[in-house]
Enzyme design. Structure first.
Site, mmCIF file in Angstrom:
data_model
loop_
_atom_site.group_PDB
_atom_site.id
_atom_site.type_symbol
_atom_site.label_atom_id
_atom_site.label_comp_id
_atom_site.label_asym_id
_atom_site.label_seq_id
_atom_site.Cartn_x
_atom_site.Cartn_y
_atom_site.Cartn_z
ATOM 1 N N ASP A 151 1.099 2.753 3.776
ATOM 2 C CA ASP A 151 0.219 3.780 3.202
ATOM 3 C C ASP A 151 1.025 5.055 2.950
ATOM 4 O OD1 ASP A 151 -1.950 5.131 2.208
ATOM 5 O OD2 ASP A 151 -3.049 5.254 4.099
ATOM 6 N N HIS A 168 0.843 -1.205 0.000
ATOM 7 C CA HIS A 168 0.000 0.000 0.000
ATOM 8 C C HIS A 168 0.874 1.249 0.000
ATOM 9 C CE1 HIS A 168 -3.955 1.904 1.621
ATOM 10 N NE2 HIS A 168 -3.253 2.801 0.950
#
Length: 419
Positions: A302, A59
């Protein structure tokens, strides 16, 4: 340059053994114990050098095409290499959104031109990530890690069911950003003690877990491979744990910041603003418990770079997102392994083996080399990423990447290693 790493710890096949490594002209030539040292070789021998399979982050946001002022394929992948990552999965909130093969080809061209590590893109679930029509999933399927509308949860149950059925047919993963926008109400941080004390609009935990709950029901109904992105709440952990017990084909990730920090750590600074937000202490503890019992399968950063100006507006007005590729391993090694919460092998399982198994990656001759005894303070001004916003700025950590090897060739090396 000829370099020999002497008496390092090699993690492979689930165990640690002592080994030497021989590198010549930027390539790994041999990895075995007792390698003869060539004349003129640079020899590096330290008591706690560890060599392990390259880390995998499922991610990240590399911002190309469309937003290269925030990050480029080159700067993002260099940051990944510096952090010990040899493969990353790039999210599709780009311009144009990779919602068709033609649009995806533009991103694939950037990857071929600039990537220093292996980059697997996600295709969008819906056209333009707008949630109204399915993207061209079939045409993109051979070239993507899975499908995601990251940054926007798919609001329509009917649309998510259709996406899961198509993903099931194509044998691809749906990686879901779970956020019920009807419950966000303009929030900027977790709806907790800090928000109440400072008069800031809060983001409820329910905005995440309600959509996790819906998607788990749909995944059970459709039988698709389902992955929950950036889990942050105790309720989500409990729902995923129960779904796994029922046999639902679900995996999930959380981020280093959710495992190490909570909303008691907040400062009115954009480097503490991300989506989902830092939650309460009870949520952090539930995530740690889930990491230990296997509910939380993996850690993903992320990594979401923005410009300095976009992150300089405090908690209320800064854009959501922090960077993490260059800090993830040292932060987790320092706070989970050195504290005895998780063994090093367990951390590597969650940062390499589990994501590789879930997403079907079988990368050969990819390695990260770390000096676990190196101690330093995290300094964003040294980052290779264009992004500088990290909640870990100034934190003292153990574990520094010395070298990252992709396909047997050095993708990045620390300046402390002689040329």
């Amino acid at each position: 340059m000829t370099l020999v790493l002497k008496n390092a710890q090699l993690y492979a096949g689930g165990q640690f053994t002592r080994t030497d490594a021989l590198l010549e002209n930027g390539a790994l030539v041999a990895l075995e114990s007792g390698i003869p040292v060539p004349s003129r070789a640079v020899v590096l021998e330290k008591p706690n050098i560890v060599i392990f399979p390259g880390l995998i982050d499922v991610h990240v946001h590399f911002r190309e095409p469309g937003f290269s002022y925030k990050e480029t394929m080159e700067t993002g992948s260099l940051a990944a290499a510096r952090g010990g990552f040899t493969r990353v999965c790039a999210m599709p909130n780009l311009s144009p959104v990779p919602d068709s093969l033609a649009h995806l080809d533009m991103q694939l061209a950037r990857i071929r031109e600039g990537a220093r590590v292996r980059v697997s893109p996600y295709g969008a679930i819906t056209r333009g990530e707008m949630g109204e029509r399915l993207a061209g999933m079939e045409a993109m399927a051979p070239f993507v890690a899975g499908f995601s509308d990251d940054g926007r949860g798919v609001q329509s149950e009917e649309m998510m069911r259709a996406a899961m059925l198509e993903a099931k047919r194509l044998d691809k993963i749906i990686a879901a950003h779970c956020e019920d926008m009807a419950l966000v109400n303009g929030g900027c941080i977790h709806a907790g003690d800090y928000a109440r004390a400072h008069g800031l609009p809060g983001i409820s935990s329910e905005s995440e877990w309600r959509q996790v709950e819906r998607d788990l029901r749909l995944a059970e109904e459709t039988g698709c491979k389902y992955h929950v992105c950036h889990v942050s709440t105790k309720e989500s952990v409990a729902l995923i744990r129960a779904a796994k017990a029922r046999g639902v084909d679900v995996s999930c990730e959380t981020g280093p910041h959710y495992l190490v920090l909570d909303d008691s750590c907040l400062q009115d600074d954009g480097r503490f603003k991300m989506n989902p937000p830092l939650r309460a202490k009870e949520d952090r503890e539930a995530l740690l418990a889930g990491l230990l019992d296997g509910t939380v399968d993996m850690v993903a950063t992320d990594h979401a770079p923005h410009s300095a100006e976009e992150k300089a507006r405090g908690l209320r007005a800064s854009l959501m997102g922090v960077v993490g590729l260059e800090t993830a391993f040292p932060v987790l090694y320092t706070h989970l392994v050195r504290t005895g919460i998780l063994p090093l092998a367990g951390l590597l399982e969650r940062m390499q083996a589990n994501p590789a198994a879930r997403f079907g990656f079988d990368d050969k001759n990819d390695w990260a080399v770390f000096d676990l005894d190196s101690v330093y303070a995290i300094d964003p001004e040294t980052f290779l990423s264009k992004g500088r916003a990290t909640p870990f700025a100034g934190m003292e950590v153990h574990g520094e990447c010395l070298m990252t090897i992709v396909g047997g060739k050095i993708a990045w090396k620390n300046a402390s290693i002689a040329n």
